[in-house]
Write an enzyme that holds these catalytic residues in place. Structure first.
Site, PDB file in Angstrom:
ATOM      1  N   PHE A  16       0.359  -1.708  -0.347  1.00 30.70           N
ATOM      2  CA  PHE A  16       0.174  -0.354   0.164  1.00 30.70           C
ATOM      3  C   PHE A  16       0.951   1.111   0.031  1.00 30.70           C
ATOM      4  CE2 PHE A  16      -2.591   3.387   2.102  1.00 30.70           C
ATOM      5  CZ  PHE A  16      -3.429   3.778   1.041  1.00 30.70           C
TER       6      PHE A  16
ATOM      7  N   ASP B 277       9.449   2.599   0.820  1.00 31.15           N
ATOM      8  CA  ASP B 277       8.293   3.596   1.421  1.00 31.15           C
ATOM      9  C   ASP B 277       8.769   3.289   2.760  1.00 31.15           C
ATOM     10  OD1 ASP B 277       5.613   4.206   3.107  1.00 31.15           O
ATOM     11  OD2 ASP B 277       5.304   4.029   0.576  1.00 31.15           O
TER      12      ASP B 277
ATOM     13  N   LYS C  99       3.212   9.791   8.024  1.00 29.82           N
ATOM     14  CA  LYS C  99       3.009   9.722   9.020  1.00 29.82           C
ATOM     15  C   LYS C  99       3.189  10.247  10.894  1.00 29.82           C
ATOM     16  CE  LYS C  99       0.531   5.322   7.486  1.00 29.82           C
ATOM     17  NZ  LYS C  99      -0.622   5.293   7.796  1.00 29.82           N
TER      18      LYS C  99
END
Ligand SMILES: Cc1ncc(COP(=O)(O)O)c(C=O)c1O
Length: 396
Positions: A133, A218, A249
């Site tokens: 994702f 990522d 995040k």
């Protein structure tokens, strides 16, 4: 005004929601409008790394807001907070990376990396892994897979290829002289907490170099001490040769903020106008991120996450032994922990039972329940959370 009724009436319903209206939070706890307390083991999708309302964050927001929030002409002008953040982050980046740019979300960071990789190499193909994702923009959805909502917008961008995660032969076959980049997570978070085997990323890096393809790692979910290292790739014995690192995040502990770091070689191919955005590198976000990064480094939060993650895993392993029919396995890296339930029905029941007993957890695909507490979670909060999970598993 009734919060839930108003949101249901006026908001676009992109997801099924838990019927709680959270009003405030402090540390590992949040409270709903009626004053009911919940232990938050979600960290808002792994974001609030210092817990809720941490003074380091609230003070950074307030003091910077008193000075300036958005620069005149935004990124066209310089900012002391942006410079300070670069100065702090630069020494902790992998050796191969030298330049930074700040954006507003993880998807935006990955989208920019994909866009730049295509431009720099003049190639189309992006190789990604199954169950990955990387975000919800069109570029990033095109390199994500595994849920109904990643398949809904077909066709994807052309030329992308998915391979099994942790299968070095499969990725070795997929990377060729038409490949612009590989994008990969060191731990697949949304895909169910699947951890890259030692050496996997290094081998991908080697194959990328051989074919002139770029490597995008990522670390949006795994960075900023979540896995027990500042970046998850720091667990590798040798510094990884990568071209892009994307971050988000936890970087600003809850303030919407993200970043891209690139190598000298990539930077040398970047031209004026290649990327940008109204809010990119805004002083408020930079000030908060700098305060968070400073705190994480000063307080050795990576070690804390490793130590506490070990305790969580020990307790979860006991649950695996106690409920062999309900839980297939438990796994984790630092404080990115998960249990894999045997069925979706089991997962739904346990998540609801936890909610009833005051524990918030994060379900994800493939019957996984994720536990993503604040990095400042205490041992007693860990025992409390796993105790609730135990009761949630034992009741119908
Ligand atoms: C690994 C990874 N990359 C990218 C994203 C997208 O980040 P954002 O939701 O900030 O756009 C996520 C979000 O869960 C993620 O886990």
């Amino acid at each position: 005004m009734n919060t839930i009724e108003t949101e249901n009436r006026l908001g676009i319903q992109f997801c099924i929601r838990q019927r709680i209206a959270i009003e405030r939070g402090e540390g590992s706890y949040v409270w709903d409008e009626s004053g009911r307390e919940y232990l938050d083991f979600t960290s808002g999708w792994g974001v609030t790394c210092l817990g809720h309302s941490h003074p380091v964050i609230t003070e950074a927001i307030c003091s910077q807001a008193h000075k300036i929030i958005q620069n005149p002409n935004s990124g066209f002008t310089y900012s002391p907070c942006r410079a300070s953040l670069m100065d702090l982050l630069h020494p902790v980046l992998p050796d191969s990376l030298s330049k930074l740019f700040f954006v507003n979300s993880g998807a935006e960071a990955n989208d920019a990396a994909i866009k730049l990789a295509r431009k720099i190499t003049g190639r189309n193909k992006i190789v990604s892994t199954l169950r990955s994702f990387h975000g919800r923009t069109y570029n990033t959805l095109s390199v994500s897979t595994g849920t109904a909502n990643t398949e809904r917008y077909l066709p994807r961008m052309s030329g992308n290829q998915f391979v099994e995660f942790n299968d070095i032969d499969a990725i070795g076959h997929a990377i060729d002289d038409t490949t612009a980049a590989v994008i990969v997570e060191p731990v697949q978070g949304e895909g169910g907490v699947h951890i890259a085997q030692s050496g996997y990323l290094k081998e991908i890096s080697r194959i990328c170099k051989k074919h002139g393809a770029l490597l995008i790692v990522d670390e949006i979910q795994t960075g900023f001490c979540r896995t027990g290292h500042f970046f998850a790739i720091d667990s590798e014995p040798e510094s990884l040769q990568l071209d892009f690192l994307t971050m988000g995040k936890g970087i600003a502990g809850g303030f919407p903020f993200a970043a891209i770091a690139v190598s000298d070689a990539v930077n040398s191919q970047i031209e004026l106008g290649d990327h940008g955005g109204t809010f990119c590198g805004n002083p408020l976000g930079c000030a908060v991120a700098a305060a968070v990064v400073h705190y994480l480094l000063q307080n050795r939060m990576a070690e804390e996450a490793k130590k506490k993650g070990k305790l969580v895993m020990e307790l979860l392993q006991k649950l695996v032994r106690k409920y062999p029919d309900a839980i297939l396995t438990a796994r984790g890296a630092g404080l990115l922990c998960a249990i894999e339930m045997s069925t979706d029905a089991q997962l739904q029941l346990v998540v609801q039972n936890c909610l009833k007993r005051g524990l918030l957890v994060t379900p994800t695909r493939n019957n996984i329940i994720r536990l993503l507490p604040s990095l400042l979670v205490t041992e007693s909060e860990i025992h409390q959370a796993v105790g609730i999970l135990d009761r949630a598993l034992s009741s119908d």
